[in-house]
Motif scaffolding. Structure first.
Motif, PDB file in Angstrom:
ATOM      1  N   GLU A 166     -59.418 101.154 -27.721  1.00  0.00           N
ATOM      2  CA  GLU A 166     -58.505 101.700 -28.489  1.00  0.00           C
ATOM      3  C   GLU A 166     -57.488 100.688 -28.810  1.00  0.00           C
ATOM      4  O   GLU A 166     -56.860 100.789 -29.944  1.00  0.00           O
ATOM      5  N   GLN A 167     -57.060  99.613 -27.841  1.00  0.00           N
ATOM      6  CA  GLN A 167     -56.178  98.571 -28.133  1.00  0.00           C
ATOM      7  C   GLN A 167     -56.685  97.800 -29.500  1.00  0.00           C
ATOM      8  O   GLN A 167     -55.995  97.324 -30.225  1.00  0.00           O
ATOM      9  N   ASP A 168     -57.786  97.487 -29.413  1.00  0.00           N
ATOM     10  CA  ASP A 168     -58.206  96.753 -30.605  1.00  0.00           C
ATOM     11  C   ASP A 168     -58.383  97.498 -31.693  1.00  0.00           C
ATOM     12  O   ASP A 168     -57.858  97.020 -33.042  1.00  0.00           O
ATOM     13  N   VAL A 169     -58.734  98.922 -31.898  1.00  0.00           N
ATOM     14  CA  VAL A 169     -58.660  99.868 -32.725  1.00  0.00           C
ATOM     15  C   VAL A 169     -57.158  99.876 -33.615  1.00  0.00           C
ATOM     16  O   VAL A 169     -56.821  99.681 -34.777  1.00  0.00           O
ATOM     17  N   ARG A 170     -56.275 100.067 -32.642  1.00  0.00           N
ATOM     18  CA  ARG A 170     -54.623 100.077 -33.212  1.00  0.00           C
ATOM     19  C   ARG A 170     -54.439  98.803 -33.671  1.00  0.00           C
ATOM     20  O   ARG A 170     -53.679  98.955 -34.672  1.00  0.00           O
ATOM     21  N   ALA A 171     -54.738  97.669 -33.095  1.00  0.00           N
ATOM     22  CA  ALA A 171     -54.429  96.380 -33.555  1.00  0.00           C
ATOM     23  C   ALA A 171     -54.875  96.121 -35.233  1.00  0.00           C
ATOM     24  O   ALA A 171     -54.162  95.717 -35.897  1.00  0.00           O
TER      25      ALA A 171
END
Length: 176
Positions: A166-171
């Motif tokens: 999720e952190q990568d997707v959001r970034a």
């Protein structure tokens, strides 16, 4: 002196082995960060979906793609699928599209699995060629985060915490 050297070499090898283990079991990443424009373009493919229609990766340019290599017999894959369904629900309207690449030998168990887990994103039937195109799929799951320009932002090998994906997707969603 020779035994001390052997101990140091052994300790060094142990350190490297532990590092590799942690990277593989905690979702180690490559090609990750804000310089995604410098990363390689994700290999395009056209593969059959479970419904028989063909899916072309390049048709998803302009979206952030989480490309997930998995199989129905893979326990960590089975554990990740509900989190991917949640991610798709949460970020679809912002431009995320998850694409599952099943490495099963036949679509029959995949269809049953798809319905049982209420998967809400397309699943294609992968093969050795697509696996090789992405650097070899020697273990599952493997997830790639692909930016809107079709470049690989991150590669996660092995079971990966949902929060990391999720952190990568959001970034990537925020950067473009």
């Amino acid at each position: 002196m020779a035994s001390r050297r052997r101990i140091l070499i052994g300790a060094g090898l142990l350190f490297v082995a532990v590092g590799v283990y942690v990277a593989l079991h905690r979702g180690g990443s490559i090609a990750r960060g804000p310089t995604a424009k410098q990363h390689s373009v994700a290999p395009d493919f056209s593969l059959p979906q479970l419904n028989g229609q063909s899916l072309q990766l390049s048709a998803y340019r302009g979206k952030v793609v989480l490309l997930d290599f998995w199989a129905t017999w893979c326990t960590p894959c089975r554990e990740e699928i509900p989190h991917l369904v949640e991610l798709q629900n949460k970020y679809r309207d912002r431009g995320l599209e998850i694409i599952g690449v099943s490495m099963d030998d036949s679509p029959d168990p995949v269809r049953d699995f798809y319905q049982r887990f209420q998967m809400n994103y397309p699943v294609v039937m992968g093969n050795a060629d697509i696996g090789e195109g992405y650097g070899g799929v020697l273990g599952l799951p493997i997830a790639f985060i692909i930016d809107r320009d079709g470049r690989i932002y991150a590669k996660h090998i092995g079971a990966t915490e949902a929060s990391v994906l999720e952190q990568d997707v959001r970034a990537v969603l925020a950067s473009q």
